[in-house]
Motif scaffolding. Structure first.
Motif, mmCIF file in Angstrom:
data_model
loop_
_atom_site.group_PDB
_atom_site.id
_atom_site.type_symbol
_atom_site.label_atom_id
_atom_site.label_comp_id
_atom_site.label_asym_id
_atom_site.label_seq_id
_atom_site.Cartn_x
_atom_site.Cartn_y
_atom_site.Cartn_z
ATOM 1 N N ALA A 157 0.844 -1.185 0.000
ATOM 2 C CA ALA A 157 0.000 0.000 0.000
ATOM 3 C C ALA A 157 0.873 1.227 0.000
ATOM 4 C CB ALA A 157 -0.917 0.000 1.224
ATOM 5 N N GLY A 158 0.326 2.334 -0.479
ATOM 6 C CA GLY A 158 1.081 3.573 -0.506
ATOM 7 C C GLY A 158 0.521 4.517 -1.551
ATOM 8 N N TRP A 159 0.701 5.793 -1.319
ATOM 9 C CA TRP A 159 0.218 6.789 -2.286
ATOM 10 C C TRP A 159 1.233 7.913 -2.396
ATOM 11 C CZ3 TRP A 159 -3.335 6.467 -5.849
ATOM 12 C CH2 TRP A 159 -3.682 7.644 -6.555
ATOM 13 N N PRO A 160 1.694 8.302 -3.547
ATOM 14 C CA PRO A 160 1.343 7.730 -4.861
ATOM 15 C C PRO A 160 1.746 6.258 -4.958
ATOM 16 C CG PRO A 160 2.506 9.826 -5.106
ATOM 17 C CD PRO A 160 2.617 9.433 -3.682
ATOM 18 N N LYS A 161 1.220 5.619 -5.973
ATOM 19 C CA LYS A 161 1.452 4.196 -6.118
ATOM 20 C C LYS A 161 2.953 3.913 -6.211
ATOM 21 C CE LYS A 161 0.087 0.227 -8.916
ATOM 22 N NZ LYS A 161 -0.659 -0.207 -10.115
#
Length: 1410
Positions: A157-161
């Motif tokens: 998981a994480g943002w940005p990808k």
């Protein structure tokens, strides 16, 4: 669970009497792609369901509520089933009723999970704030069979990808380059790596790295590949005991930065059990190593290998291999040294090391490093810190001003970004290379980092629970707490604090304020941008002034109250430099290492470690032993040269800098310690007992004893002696008592605190590194009372060296007791083993050494010494042991060497070296006092004593003794003549001259081409030639052609023609390494004009020969019939070539009258006199020839001169000679009369004048007058040149010498010439060289002498003195230059003396002859 996923909705009703309901859904795992959609939509329906339940009226009856609740449950189930499970997915729904007690228990869980719900929503909601990568599901380690395929899965998981990369043992996996082996896939935040057809080489640690703008995260999974026939079993503990042996061990290793180094050992595990492998663990300085970018590990089943890629100083340390089995373990350790790479600029420091990041926060990080071991040509001024954002390639400098401390706070980072750092050192010479980059660090809140390390909450537990909580909005944060100054230096001050407790759900930032102590004015430091981290570094503070600090929190709601202010903080260095380390003690270890111990620095904070430096004694050059600081106070310095005499020093390091260097240690010779000595030299043992204990002096309360060193040292240096004594009374002896507790280094000792008139006995023991010898033979009882004799006591410490078949050298020490006057000399006695004593010399010697000669080979001798003073000769010393006069096999003499650089040295070699042997040099048998005169270099079995500046001060006898051998020694006496000879050789070697076989000469070739050439006698293939004309370098081109044939050694330069501009000096300059050579040729004046004329003539001749030409010019011939034929020979003619005859310019046709007359005339007459001419002509060219048949006088050539054995000849040629010609010779316009010495005549067509043994009176003008009856022709030659500069012998040699046989003879000749001529002597035409018999001298440029020592009959012969300079030599003259003196030189050879020795008369008669 297995192949299903359960989703449960827990609906809790606030009415106490109403039970809670749980709605459960089951989804098969094959529809896993729907999970994310299901989770997002389910959040919305859960919110609606809870709000709907909470909106029910509390006043309704229980029955009505139950009815409504049942309807609500049915409605929710229908909506969820209709909207979420529209696909054909297997599911089931059930309703569970709970009691009030169960609901209360689960309410606590609901509150605990509320925070996790919010975090989960942020991570799964793309509209939330950005956050770094986080592994929701990490890849799991697996074990598979060989030949199978395996897939590693994970969810990120994480943002940005985030961007995902796979690694194998920290090596990037390129799946596109190896599609047959790897396949990677990424969908919906799920990532996989498929490894196909696995084999044993795929056994490794695999890593997946996820990276976005907020940071980087990694997860690891080991993969083990097993063979198909692998049997899983556990060995019984009582069945097998493994024995581990490590062989082929890696040793102490040395590398340079940037290189790759491998360490390895072979591991043998016994007994061998199939498929059983031990555990291999590597350590550095006690810390377990893991595979990384810089460290690769490999285990082949038999050999363990550790590879260090791109060495750096961080890799220096003690490396340990540990092999673990169920029965125990085995280890091996060795040190790895990493030397600095070569600096790019002389004098700059080397790179710092061990760059690390600490206390990382949202926009702040502290960078630390270690100072390098080498500061360069000057002290380090400070350091520059560079940063690099991960994913970019541009390094940014963090500080404009160099920082002195090895610690620096870096601010202004971007939250969520990853950075690496490096450091460069600066001194007066420049900036060093950068250090190795640090590990990446993420700029983020420490609490967020802790959550990442703790791992995510498990979303797949089978139950997802949500709760709602009203956010805290519009809360002004409180004041920070625990504000403190953590660091304070001259450059910056670092503050730290804790965030406020009251801060709401919004992020908090901070403002920092400062106040100068003594004022009430607070100034905000970071007005433009508040900081996010609870750390802050303040720069540009006034050094020496005191400040107070405080911090305020802020958010969108406003700025909070300030924290408590700090106390007064003075800007300055809080961390002091370390104190100087304590004394340094070196201890011998091996042939290439020394153990160094030192005292720790007493006053030091935050010690980083110590640097050890080594220097060869006397060199002044210090080299670091370690390039990475060590923490202890003991270190083994490796990589030293055996036999070097080294000193050591230590300096401490902390973040503030270096301490001063400790005091230098005592000199330590790099040799094996006693344990290693016995290993390398098994014969090493304790020495033999000393001998010859003698009383040297005695007074009322002390005695001086002397003794001789042990004959056998035991293979190690004698470190000293111990003395014992005992009293003797009436023949009864007491016990032995020690006299000295510390060893005596000499061979004499003063025993004090004795009692007068008491008898004592003494014994001596020697000690070396192997132990203490047996005691010497006790002395006879010696009474302690004062000596009253006038003569000196005996000499002591007799020792013999340089034993040969006919000589030996004896050395001794002066008497301790000199009598009533000083010692004035010594006498040496010697005797054969059973012979009588004889004195060696007639007169005493003042030296304390003597070379005893005239011994017989194979005979043993003993020696002793008598000292004398004015009062007389003292008693003899203790005699030496019997010494056999012999030259042992392998005995070497000291050789004198002059190397290619002209360095003069003495060389002594010994092939019988022991482990502790040393070469000891001395001058006149005394230790060197002036080391500036001589430098000693020892390598292996060869020692070289180099003269630093040879002069008369260095005259004397040089000796060399090799310790711990059987008397290996030699000496060499340097005399004044020997020194001069060596200096001459040294000068030749320093400035070598390239010899020429032939100096530069000139040669005319066809077409008038000019060739300049020389021949080199000795040269190498590197020899280069420079062509010079009138000091200007000329190169090959249109005018010049050059060639250097290195096979024959001939140098050539060609010119097609000589022009006026070619007049000057031509030179060949040769360079061959250090050797140089030069040869020149001067072409000026008449010589150049004549050469140019000849060149033009040759070219004209060549042009002439291209057409019809005369091969032989017109001449006449008288036949036997007395006919006269005119003839010539032509060449290169054609049928069309015209040939015409002329007489006196008129062409003679074949039919004219003149031709007929000539043809018919029976004899030649005066009518035929005239000039005859023949001409050739065609289209290619023309030629002609003349014959003058007029008066013979007019046909005479110019007068020339020729030297002969007896004198000179002047001559001229005529075309034809007739008896009517009258010839007259004149000298100074006077007619020359005929005599025995002066003669004239005619031979054929040559008219000549011969002068035998010419003298000075014969110089002047000579003329020949030729009269034919009608007129005369006069030819003149001037022989009046003075020749004053020509080399010549002007006198001094005697006519007759009478000398008795056996005496010396000296002959001296006076020489003249400018420049000063070269002088040489020959005997019977063979050159003489100066030696013991012939002494040749040339003094003041005028007097040449030869001295013959002890004349014998062999000296009979012809002696000649030869002189030569550029104006005259004995080898001949130039055709174009005639001077009377030069002709005289040719006509009269140099002065010759005939020497005859008559043995029966014992006389030598010398006669002089010119």
């Amino acid at each position: 669970v297995q192949d299903h996923i359960f989703i449960c909705l827990n609906c809790i009703c606030p009415i106490k009497s109403h039970p809670s309901k749980i709605i459960c859904f089951t989804l098969k795992r094959e529809n896993l792609n729907v999970i994310e959609i299901l989770l997002y939509i389910s959040q919305y329906w859960v919110r609606m369901l809870i709000n709907l339940i909470f909106s029910i009226s509390h006043l309704a009856t229980q029955d009505l509520m139950e009815t409504q609740e049942e309807v609500k449950e049915e409605g929710v189930g229908y909506v969820v089933m209709r909207n979420l499970f529209s696909r054909e997915t297997g599911f089931e729904m059930r309703t569970v009723k709970k009691s009030r007690e169960t609901s209360l228990r689960e309410s606590a869980e609901r509150l605990a999970l509320s925070r996790k719900k919010e975090e989960f929503q942020k991570k799964m909601n793309p509209d939330s704030l950005t956050h770094p990568p986080e592994f929701i599901v990490k890849p799991r380690g697996q074990t598979v069979w060989e030949g199978k395929s395996v897939t590693l899965h994970c969810t990120v998981a994480g943002w940005p990808k985030p961007c995902v990369t796979w690694y194998k043992n920290n090596v990037l996996i390129d799946a596109k380059a190896h599609p047959e082996k790897y396949f990677t896939e990424s969908q919906y935040n799920m990532h996989s790596l498929e490894i196909k057809n696995c084999n044993f080489s795929d056994t490794a640690e695999y890593r997946i790295s996820a990276l976005n703008v907020k940071g980087e995260s990694s997860a690891f999974a080991p993969l083990i590949i097993k063979s198909e026939n692998y049997l899983s079993f556990k060995l019984p503990e009582y069945d097998v005991t493994f024995n581990t042996t490590i062989i082929d061990k890696f040793d102490v290793s040395f590398g340079h930065e940037g290189e790759t180094m491998s360490l390895g050992c072979t591991v043998i595990v016994y007994p061998t059990v199939k498929r059983y492998q031990p555990e291999i663990v590597w350590y550095r300085n006690g810390v377990v190593l893991s595979p990384s970018k810089w460290v690769h590990m490999h285990w082949s089943g038999e050999r363990a290998t550790l590879t260090l890629v791109h060495l750096n100083k961080e890799d220096e340390g003690l490396y340990t291999l540990r092999v673990n089995t169920k029965s125990g373990f085995d280890t091996h350790s060795a040190y790895v040294f990493v030397r600095d790479a070569d600096v790019e600029e002389e004098g700059v420091p080397v790179a710092p090391l061990d760059v690390r990041c600490h206390d990382a926060n949202k926009d702040y990080v502290v960078v630390t490093w270690k100072q390098p071991a080498v500061e360069g040509s000057s002290s380090i001024i400070g350091y520059f810190i560079d940063r690099l954002e991960v994913g970019t390639h541009h390094w940014t400098q963090c500080n404009d001003t160099p920082v002195k401390y090895a610690r620096f706070p870096v601010t202004g980072l971007t939250e969520g970004r990853s950075y690496t750092f490096r450091v460069r050192a600066l001194n007066n010479s420049g900036v060093s290379r950068p250090s190795r980059a640090s590990d990446p660090v993420v700029a983020m809140d420490p609490s967020d980092r802790a959550c990442l390390r703790a791992g995510p909450s498990a979303p797949w537990t089978g139950m997802i629970r949500f709760t709602e909580e009203d956010p805290t909005v519009g809360v002004v944060p409180g004041s920070p707490t625990d504000l403190a100054v953590t660091e304070a230096t001259k450059s910056y001050v670092v503050l730290s604090w804790k965030p406020p407790i009251q801060r709401g759900h919004e992020g908090v930032m901070y403002y920092v304020e400062k106040c100068l102590v003594g004022t009430d004015t607070w100034q905000r430091v970071n007005t433009g941008m508040p900081v996010k981290s609870p750390r802050f570094a303040l720069f540009d503070l006034a050094e020496g002034k005191s400040y107070s600090f405080r911090v305020r929190s802020c958010n969108s709601a406003g700025v909070g109250e300030s924290s408590e202010e700090t106390g007064a903080t003075t800007v300055g260095d809080r961390l002091d430099l370390p104190s100087v380390p304590g004394p340094v003690i070196p201890i011998r270890n091996t042939d290439t290492s020394v153990v160094v111990c030192w005292g720790a620095s007493k006053e030091v904070k935050n010690l980083v470690g110590y640097y050890i430096e080594v220097s060869v004694s006397g060199s002044g050059v210090w080299v670091p032993c370690n390039n990475k600081p060590v923490k202890g106070t003991r270190f083994v310095c490796h990589g030293l040269n055996t036999g070097d005499k080294c000193v050591f020093r230590v300096k401490a390091v902390n973040a503030a800098g270096y301490s001063g260097s400790s005091a230098e240690s005592e000199a330590c010779i790099v040799q094996a310690s006693i344990g290693d000595l016995h290993a390398s030299c098994p014969s090493a043992a304790v020495p033999s007992p000393p001998t010859g204990v003698t009383l040297l002096e005695r007074v009322r309360d002390y005695m001086v004893l002397g003794w001789q060193a042990p004959a056998k040292t035991g293979g190690a240096d004698i470190r000293g002696y111990y003395l014992d004594y005992r009293t003797v009374k009436n023949g009864v002896t007491s016990k032995w008592h020690e006299i000295n507790l510390q060893t005596v280094t000499g061979t004499s000792y003063k025993v004090t605190d004795l009692k007068e008139n008491v008898f004592y006995q003494f014994q001596v023991r020697a000690v070396n590194r192997a132990g203490i010898s047996e005691s010497s033979i006790p002395t006879v009882p010696l009474e302690c009372k004062e000596w009253t004799v006038a003569v000196p006591g005996p000499a002591h410490s007799l020792r013999v060296q340089e034993v040969r078949k006919d000589s030996m050298v004896l050395l001794w020490e002066p008497p301790t007791f000199s009598g009533r006057s000083p010692v004035t000399g010594y006498y040496v006695d010697y005797k054969e083993e059973n012979g009588r004593w004889r004195c060696v010399q007639e007169r005493s010697t003042k030296n304390t050494y003597m070379k005893v000669t005239g011994l017989q080979e194979g005979v043993s001798y003993r020696l002793r010494i008598h000292a004398k003073n004015v009062a007389g000769v003292g008693g003899p010393s203790k005699e030496t042991d019997a010494i056999l006069a012999e030259t042992r096999p392998g005995t070497n003499a000291i050789m004198v060497d002059v190397d290619d650089d002209g360095v003069i040295s003495l060389i002594f070699e010994c092939s019988d070296l022991k482990g502790d042997s040393q070469f000891v040099w001395s001058k006149n048998y005394k230790a060197f006092t002036d080391t500036s005169r001589l430098t000693v270099q020892t390598s292996g079995g060869k020692s070289r004593a180099i003269f630093n500046d040879p002069s008369l001060e260095d005259l004397g006898t040089y000796s060399c003794v090799v310790t711990n051998t059987d008397g290996v020694s030699s000496s060499y006496t340097l005399t004044e003549e020997g020194l001069k000879r060596l200096l001459d050789i040294s000068r030749d070697h320093q400035f070598p001259i390239i010899p020429f076989k032939s100096e530069m000469a000139i040669e005319l070739q066809e077409k008038g081409r000019v060739r300049l050439w020389a021949e080199v006698a000795k040269f190498t293939s590197n020899c280069q030639v420079e062509y010079v004309f009138n000091d200007n370098i000329i190169r090959e081109g249109k005018k010049y052609t050059m060639n250097f044939n290195k096979t024959t050694g001939i140098i050539e330069m060609f010119m097609d023609s000589l022009e006026v501009t070619d007049e000057g000096t031509f030179t060949f300059n040769l360079v061959d390494g250090k050797a140089t050579g030069r040869t020149s040729l001067v072409l000026i004046g008449e010589e150049f004009a004549e050469l140019q004329k000849k060149s033009e003539f040759e070219r004209a001749e060549w042009v002439r020969r291209q057409g019809p030409h005369f091969v032989e010019y017109l001449s006449f011939e008288v036949t036997p019939e007395c006919d006269v034929h005119l003839k010539c020979k032509v060449g290169n003619i054609k049928p069309a070539t015209e040939i015409a005859w002329f007489k006196d310019g008129i062409e003679i046709e074949e039919d004219d009258e003149d031709a007929k007359k000539i043809k018919k005339s029976d004899e030649i007459s005066k009518k035929d006199a005239g000039v005859y001419e023949v001409k050739l002509k065609d289209e290619r060219g023309k030629d002609k020839t003349l014959l003058n048949l007029t008066d013979a006088a007019n046909s005479s050539t110019e007068l020339k001169v020729m030297s002969t054995e007896h004198g000179i000849i002047l001559y001229s040629f005529v075309v034809h000679y007739i008896e009517d010609l009258r010839i007259g010779w004149l000298h100074k316009e006077s007619k020359i009369s005929h005599s025995d010495r002066v003669q004239c005549g005619v031979t054929g067509e040559q008219l000549w004048l011969k002068i035998n043994e010419p003298t000075e009176k014969d110089k002047g003008k000579y003329a020949i007058d030729i009269f034919n009856g009608q007129g005369s022709v006069k030819r003149v030659l001037d022989l009046s040149g003075q020749g004053k500069n020509r080399a010549r012998v002007v006198g001094g040699l005697p006519d007759v010498v009478t000398i008795q046989e056996g005496k010396s003879l000296n002959l001296t000749g006076n020489v003249w010439g400018d420049p000063v001529p070269e002088v040489s002597w020959v005997k019977n035409d063979k050159p003489l060289l100066s030696d013991d018999h012939y002494t040749l001298k040339f003094e003041h440029g005028k007097f040449a002498s030869i001295t013959i020592a002890a004349v014998t009959t062999i000296d009979s012969g012809k002696y000649a003195l030869l002189v030569k300079n550029k104006y005259g030599t004995e080898r001949g003259l130039t055709d174009d230059l005639y001077t009377f003196q030069n002709i005289l030189s040719q006509a009269c050879p140099p002065t010759v003396q005939y020497c005859m020795v008559f043995p029966y008369m014992n006389m030598l008669v010398i006669k002089k002859k010119k």
